[in-house]
Design a protein around this motif. Structure first.
Motif, PDB file in Angstrom:
ATOM      1  N   THR A 194       0.823  -1.209   0.000  1.00  0.00           N
ATOM      2  CA  THR A 194       0.000   0.000   0.000  1.00  0.00           C
ATOM      3  C   THR A 194       0.857   1.260   0.000  1.00  0.00           C
ATOM      4  O   THR A 194       0.540   2.242  -0.684  1.00  0.00           O
ATOM      5  N   ALA A 195       1.959   1.250   0.747  1.00  0.00           N
ATOM      6  CA  ALA A 195       2.851   2.416   0.782  1.00  0.00           C
ATOM      7  C   ALA A 195       3.487   2.677  -0.574  1.00  0.00           C
ATOM      8  O   ALA A 195       3.868   3.811  -0.875  1.00  0.00           O
ATOM      9  N   ALA A 196       3.581   1.650  -1.398  1.00  0.00           N
ATOM     10  CA  ALA A 196       4.228   1.779  -2.710  1.00  0.00           C
ATOM     11  C   ALA A 196       3.309   2.378  -3.772  1.00  0.00           C
ATOM     12  O   ALA A 196       3.753   2.623  -4.903  1.00  0.00           O
ATOM     13  N   ILE A 197       2.043   2.622  -3.431  1.00  0.00           N
ATOM     14  CA  ILE A 197       1.128   3.233  -4.402  1.00  0.00           C
ATOM     15  C   ILE A 197       1.671   4.594  -4.820  1.00  0.00           C
ATOM     16  O   ILE A 197       2.008   5.425  -3.985  1.00  0.00           O
ATOM     17  N   GLN A 198       1.750   4.811  -6.102  1.00  0.00           N
ATOM     18  CA  GLN A 198       2.204   6.093  -6.631  1.00  0.00           C
ATOM     19  C   GLN A 198       1.020   7.055  -6.670  1.00  0.00           C
ATOM     20  O   GLN A 198       0.018   6.793  -7.329  1.00  0.00           O
ATOM     21  N   GLY A 199       1.133   8.162  -5.940  1.00  0.00           N
ATOM     22  CA  GLY A 199       0.022   9.099  -5.895  1.00  0.00           C
ATOM     23  C   GLY A 199      -1.014   8.646  -4.881  1.00  0.00           C
ATOM     24  O   GLY A 199      -0.669   8.241  -3.775  1.00  0.00           O
ATOM     25  N   SER A 200      -2.276   8.674  -5.267  1.00  0.00           N
ATOM     26  CA  SER A 200      -3.370   8.368  -4.346  1.00  0.00           C
ATOM     27  C   SER A 200      -4.047   7.057  -4.706  1.00  0.00           C
ATOM     28  O   SER A 200      -4.036   6.634  -5.860  1.00  0.00           O
TER      29      SER A 200
ATOM     30  N   GLY B 124     -10.203  -2.322   3.779  1.00  0.00           N
ATOM     31  CA  GLY B 124      -9.746  -1.304   2.846  1.00  0.00           C
ATOM     32  C   GLY B 124      -9.127  -0.144   3.600  1.00  0.00           C
ATOM     33  O   GLY B 124      -9.678   0.300   4.606  1.00  0.00           O
ATOM     34  N   VAL B 125      -7.987   0.347   3.116  1.00  0.00           N
ATOM     35  CA  VAL B 125      -7.290   1.460   3.768  1.00  0.00           C
ATOM     36  C   VAL B 125      -7.077   2.583   2.767  1.00  0.00           C
ATOM     37  O   VAL B 125      -6.491   2.376   1.692  1.00  0.00           O
ATOM     38  N   ASP B 126      -7.537   3.761   3.127  1.00  0.00           N
ATOM     39  CA  ASP B 126      -7.398   4.961   2.309  1.00  0.00           C
ATOM     40  C   ASP B 126      -5.962   5.479   2.417  1.00  0.00           C
ATOM     41  O   ASP B 126      -5.479   5.767   3.512  1.00  0.00           O
ATOM     42  N   ILE B 127      -5.280   5.604   1.280  1.00  0.00           N
ATOM     43  CA  ILE B 127      -3.902   6.090   1.298  1.00  0.00           C
ATOM     44  C   ILE B 127      -3.794   7.451   0.600  1.00  0.00           C
ATOM     45  O   ILE B 127      -2.708   7.922   0.264  1.00  0.00           O
ATOM     46  N   TRP B 128      -4.943   8.109   0.401  1.00  0.00           N
ATOM     47  CA  TRP B 128      -4.910   9.500  -0.034  1.00  0.00           C
ATOM     48  C   TRP B 128      -4.314  10.347   1.091  1.00  0.00           C
ATOM     49  O   TRP B 128      -4.519  10.064   2.274  1.00  0.00           O
ATOM     50  N   GLU B 129      -3.610  11.412   0.742  1.00  0.00           N
ATOM     51  CA  GLU B 129      -2.957  12.228   1.762  1.00  0.00           C
ATOM     52  C   GLU B 129      -3.947  12.828   2.756  1.00  0.00           C
ATOM     53  O   GLU B 129      -3.609  13.030   3.922  1.00  0.00           O
TER      54      GLU B 129
ATOM     55  N   PHE C 263      -4.236  11.136   6.189  1.00  0.00           N
ATOM     56  CA  PHE C 263      -3.171  11.033   7.198  1.00  0.00           C
ATOM     57  C   PHE C 263      -2.234  12.230   7.299  1.00  0.00           C
ATOM     58  O   PHE C 263      -1.516  12.380   8.284  1.00  0.00           O
ATOM     59  N   TYR C 264      -2.208  13.135   6.312  1.00  0.00           N
ATOM     60  CA  TYR C 264      -1.122  14.116   6.220  1.00  0.00           C
ATOM     61  C   TYR C 264      -1.065  15.058   7.427  1.00  0.00           C
ATOM     62  O   TYR C 264       0.028  15.397   7.894  1.00  0.00           O
ATOM     63  N   LEU C 265      -2.192  15.494   7.938  1.00  0.00           N
ATOM     64  CA  LEU C 265      -2.180  16.441   9.057  1.00  0.00           C
ATOM     65  C   LEU C 265      -1.482  15.864  10.288  1.00  0.00           C
ATOM     66  O   LEU C 265      -0.947  16.610  11.114  1.00  0.00           O
ATOM     67  N   GLN C 266      -1.465  14.569  10.406  1.00  0.00           N
ATOM     68  CA  GLN C 266      -0.882  13.915  11.567  1.00  0.00           C
ATOM     69  C   GLN C 266       0.468  13.249  11.270  1.00  0.00           C
ATOM     70  O   GLN C 266       1.398  13.334  12.063  1.00  0.00           O
ATOM     71  N   TYR C 267       0.563  12.623  10.115  1.00  0.00           N
ATOM     72  CA  TYR C 267       1.758  11.831   9.792  1.00  0.00           C
ATOM     73  C   TYR C 267       2.623  12.440   8.690  1.00  0.00           C
ATOM     74  O   TYR C 267       3.630  11.843   8.302  1.00  0.00           O
ATOM     75  N   LYS C 268       2.222  13.644   8.238  1.00  0.00           N
ATOM     76  CA  LYS C 268       2.951  14.314   7.152  1.00  0.00           C
ATOM     77  C   LYS C 268       3.061  13.369   5.952  1.00  0.00           C
ATOM     78  O   LYS C 268       2.078  12.791   5.561  1.00  0.00           O
TER      79      LYS C 268
ATOM     80  N   VAL D 169       4.851  10.607   5.822  1.00  0.00           N
ATOM     81  CA  VAL D 169       5.416   9.326   6.256  1.00  0.00           C
ATOM     82  C   VAL D 169       4.306   8.268   6.244  1.00  0.00           C
ATOM     83  O   VAL D 169       3.714   7.923   7.279  1.00  0.00           O
ATOM     84  N   LYS D 170       4.035   7.739   5.074  1.00  0.00           N
ATOM     85  CA  LYS D 170       2.983   6.738   4.927  1.00  0.00           C
ATOM     86  C   LYS D 170       3.181   5.521   5.839  1.00  0.00           C
ATOM     87  O   LYS D 170       2.207   5.014   6.409  1.00  0.00           O
ATOM     88  N   PRO D 171       4.413   5.003   5.974  1.00  0.00           N
ATOM     89  CA  PRO D 171       4.594   3.810   6.814  1.00  0.00           C
ATOM     90  C   PRO D 171       4.117   4.003   8.255  1.00  0.00           C
ATOM     91  O   PRO D 171       3.591   3.058   8.864  1.00  0.00           O
ATOM     92  N   ASP D 172       4.273   5.212   8.805  1.00  0.00           N
ATOM     93  CA  ASP D 172       3.826   5.453  10.184  1.00  0.00           C
ATOM     94  C   ASP D 172       2.299   5.392  10.278  1.00  0.00           C
ATOM     95  O   ASP D 172       1.747   4.843  11.232  1.00  0.00           O
ATOM     96  N   TYR D 173       1.638   5.978   9.290  1.00  0.00           N
ATOM     97  CA  TYR D 173       0.171   5.926   9.240  1.00  0.00           C
ATOM     98  C   TYR D 173      -0.312   4.487   9.101  1.00  0.00           C
ATOM     99  O   TYR D 173      -1.228   4.047   9.814  1.00  0.00           O
ATOM    100  N   LEU D 174       0.320   3.749   8.214  1.00  0.00           N
ATOM    101  CA  LEU D 174      -0.104   2.376   7.986  1.00  0.00           C
ATOM    102  C   LEU D 174       0.160   1.492   9.211  1.00  0.00           C
ATOM    103  O   LEU D 174      -0.628   0.596   9.514  1.00  0.00           O
ATOM    104  N   ALA D 175       1.244   1.751   9.899  1.00  0.00           N
ATOM    105  CA  ALA D 175       1.526   0.985  11.123  1.00  0.00           C
ATOM    106  C   ALA D 175       0.492   1.293  12.201  1.00  0.00           C
ATOM    107  O   ALA D 175       0.048   0.397  12.944  1.00  0.00           O
ATOM    108  N   ALA D 176       0.084   2.558  12.282  1.00  0.00           N
ATOM    109  CA  ALA D 176      -0.847   2.974  13.330  1.00  0.00           C
ATOM    110  C   ALA D 176      -2.266   2.486  13.086  1.00  0.00           C
ATOM    111  O   ALA D 176      -3.004   2.176  14.038  1.00  0.00           O
ATOM    112  N   ILE D 177      -2.662   2.395  11.833  1.00  0.00           N
ATOM    113  CA  ILE D 177      -4.078   2.123  11.554  1.00  0.00           C
ATOM    114  C   ILE D 177      -4.509   0.738  11.997  1.00  0.00           C
ATOM    115  O   ILE D 177      -5.688   0.501  12.299  1.00  0.00           O
TER     116      ILE D 177
END
Length: 231
Positions: free
Chosen positions: A150-156, A190-195, A198-203, A205-213
């Motif tokens: 999921t972190a490897a998705i290019q864009g959204s 299903g996990v939303d990987i649009w910015e 997560f961006y307001l909290q995890y900037k 850093v997608k891996p941190d968001y994905l680990a937390a969810i």
């Protein structure tokens, strides 16, 4: 499972063909050529997923972003109902797909999350856990593979755990933009990987968001999806 309801109004009768929009709300307006979709309520408070997902993110995500997809879908369906040529209908397909997918995906997403105090993040022994261990080796191995993919998705886009009804197994799948997960896969998680998720909290850093969810994934709901998919 989810799908987008399609509605046609023909004079005094309404004909609907659908497999159902999971958790979404739809009402019909007399004289309109389309259903009117509305924003579903969250099954928990905006701050219920903290500290893993902030109240600020949840409120913005729900009331602004999801509402935008609902508005866009209603507008696209209204225009489609008024279209008089095949070319006009074709021109509306991208708007229907994008906004319809956004509504479907987010309606699914809210229910696949749950506060830790309500069992979020807890995967009990059962058919889903057994299937994850069978298809991925272990729950930890599954999460690691899901997060990397999921972190490897290019864009959204979206990361999914789907049940492949043809192959009779769980698979990790990604979709771009707001594309929903379609057959032969049935969405389990299903996990939303649009910015905006997560961006307001995890900037960035997608891996941190994905680990937390995973601390707030509603595995009870996922279990229900899995049982339904494997019937």
């Amino acid at each position: 499972m989810y799908s987008l309801a399609r509605t046609t109004v023909a004079r005094s009768s309404i004909t609907t063909t659908a497999r159902g929009l999971a958790a979404g709300r739809t009402r019909f307006v007399a004289g309109s050529a389309a259903s009117v979709h509305t924003l579903p309520d969250l099954p928990y408070a905006y701050d219920a997923l903290e500290p893993h997902i902030s109240a600020e993110i949840m409120k913005l995500h729900h009331t602004k972003h999801h509402q935008t997809y609902v508005n866009g879908l209603n507008a696209a369906e209204e225009s489609y109902g008024k279209a008089t040529t095949t070319q006009q209908k074709i021109a509306l397909q991208s708007a229907l797909k994008f906004n319809g997918g956004g509504h479907v995906n987010h309606s699914f997403f809210w229910k696949i999350l749950a506060p830790a105090s309500s069992g979020g993040g807890q995967l009990a022994d059962g058919p889903l856990k057994a299937a994850i261990e069978k298809d991925f080796g272990s729950v930890d191995a599954f999460k690691k593979q899901f997060n990397a993919t999921t972190a490897a998705i290019q864009g959204s886009g979206w990361g999914w755990l789907g049940y492949n009804k043809d192959r009779k197994k769980l698979e990790i799948v990604t979709t771009a933009n707001q594309d929903p997960l379609l057959a032969p896969h049935v969405p389990i998680i299903g996990v939303d990987i649009w910015e905006h998720a997560f961006y307001l909290q995890y900037k960035n850093v997608k891996p941190d968001y994905l680990a937390a969810i995973w601390n707030v994934v509603n595995f009870k709901q996922a279990e229900t999806h899995f049982r339904d998919a494997t019937k």
